[in-house]
Design a protein around this motif. Structure first.
Motif, PDB file in Angstrom:
ATOM      1  N   GLN A  91       3.091  -2.786  12.407  1.00 50.41           N
ATOM      2  CA  GLN A  91       2.931  -4.196  12.058  1.00 50.41           C
ATOM      3  C   GLN A  91       1.447  -4.486  11.898  1.00 50.41           C
ATOM      4  O   GLN A  91       0.644  -4.204  12.784  1.00 50.41           O
ATOM      5  N   SER A 138      -1.591  -7.406  10.595  1.00 49.99           N
ATOM      6  CA  SER A 138      -1.827  -8.839  10.431  1.00 49.99           C
ATOM      7  C   SER A 138      -2.482  -9.161   9.088  1.00 49.99           C
ATOM      8  O   SER A 138      -2.655 -10.331   8.760  1.00 49.99           O
ATOM      9  N   SER A 139      -2.822  -8.164   8.298  1.00 49.74           N
ATOM     10  CA  SER A 139      -3.458  -8.380   6.998  1.00 49.74           C
ATOM     11  C   SER A 139      -2.554  -7.876   5.881  1.00 49.74           C
ATOM     12  O   SER A 139      -2.248  -6.686   5.796  1.00 49.74           O
ATOM     13  N   SER A 140      -2.149  -8.772   5.001  1.00 47.33           N
ATOM     14  CA  SER A 140      -1.281  -8.385   3.886  1.00 47.33           C
ATOM     15  C   SER A 140      -2.035  -7.509   2.881  1.00 47.33           C
ATOM     16  O   SER A 140      -1.451  -6.626   2.261  1.00 47.33           O
ATOM     17  N   ARG A 158      -2.078  -4.031   4.356  1.00 48.29           N
ATOM     18  CA  ARG A 158      -0.724  -3.481   4.273  1.00 48.29           C
ATOM     19  C   ARG A 158      -0.464  -2.939   2.867  1.00 48.29           C
ATOM     20  O   ARG A 158       0.057  -1.845   2.696  1.00 48.29           O
ATOM     21  N   GLU A 159      -0.846  -3.687   1.859  1.00 50.56           N
ATOM     22  CA  GLU A 159      -0.658  -3.261   0.474  1.00 50.56           C
ATOM     23  C   GLU A 159      -1.488  -2.018   0.170  1.00 50.56           C
ATOM     24  O   GLU A 159      -1.019  -1.074  -0.471  1.00 50.56           O
ATOM     25  N   SER A 170       0.012   1.038   1.795  1.00 43.81           N
ATOM     26  CA  SER A 170       1.307   1.422   1.229  1.00 43.81           C
ATOM     27  C   SER A 170       1.147   2.451   0.103  1.00 43.81           C
ATOM     28  O   SER A 170       2.066   3.213  -0.157  1.00 43.81           O
ATOM     29  N   ARG A 190       4.771  -3.445   8.076  1.00 41.08           N
ATOM     30  CA  ARG A 190       5.229  -4.840   8.100  1.00 41.08           C
ATOM     31  C   ARG A 190       4.052  -5.756   8.264  1.00 41.08           C
ATOM     32  O   ARG A 190       3.074  -5.451   8.862  1.00 41.08           O
TER      33      ARG A 190
END
Length: 98
Positions: free
Chosen positions: A62, A64-66, A69-70, A73, A98
């Motif tokens: 998990q 906290s930063s989108s 995360r991207e 990925s 996530r």
């Protein structure tokens, strides 16, 4: 009560036998995976990591930063390979961010 072993064995073998006897390997894997994530990803990623959970062969992380995360990925396969190499065995087959 466990049987007493009169033969001399190394501490490493004794601990390995203890872990196998008490079925502690899954719990130790969870701890080792979290430590490996922190070590390999460094402070930049760890500052945004809120949880690292291992369920069966899937690692759930998990963040906290989108944006992070991207970015991560795109390199999922490389991250899985690096973590498994650090752990010395193939524990992780899938990574979910996530």
């Amino acid at each position: 009560m466990a049987k007493r072993n009169n033969e001399h064995i190394s501490i490493q073998d004794a601990l390995k036998e203890f872990v196998e006897t008490n079925k502690l390997e899954k719990g130790l894997n969870k701890v080792n995976v979290a430590e490996a994530w922190a070590k390999l990803m460094g402070n930049g990623v760890n500052n945004y990591t809120t949880a690292v959970n291992l369920e069966r062969e899937t690692l759930h992380v998990q963040l906290s930063s989108s944006v992070l995360r991207e970015e991560l990925s795109y390199g999922k396969e490389k991250i899985i390979t690096m973590l498994n190499e650090e752990l010395g065995k193939e524990i992780i087959k899938k990574l979910i961010l996530r």
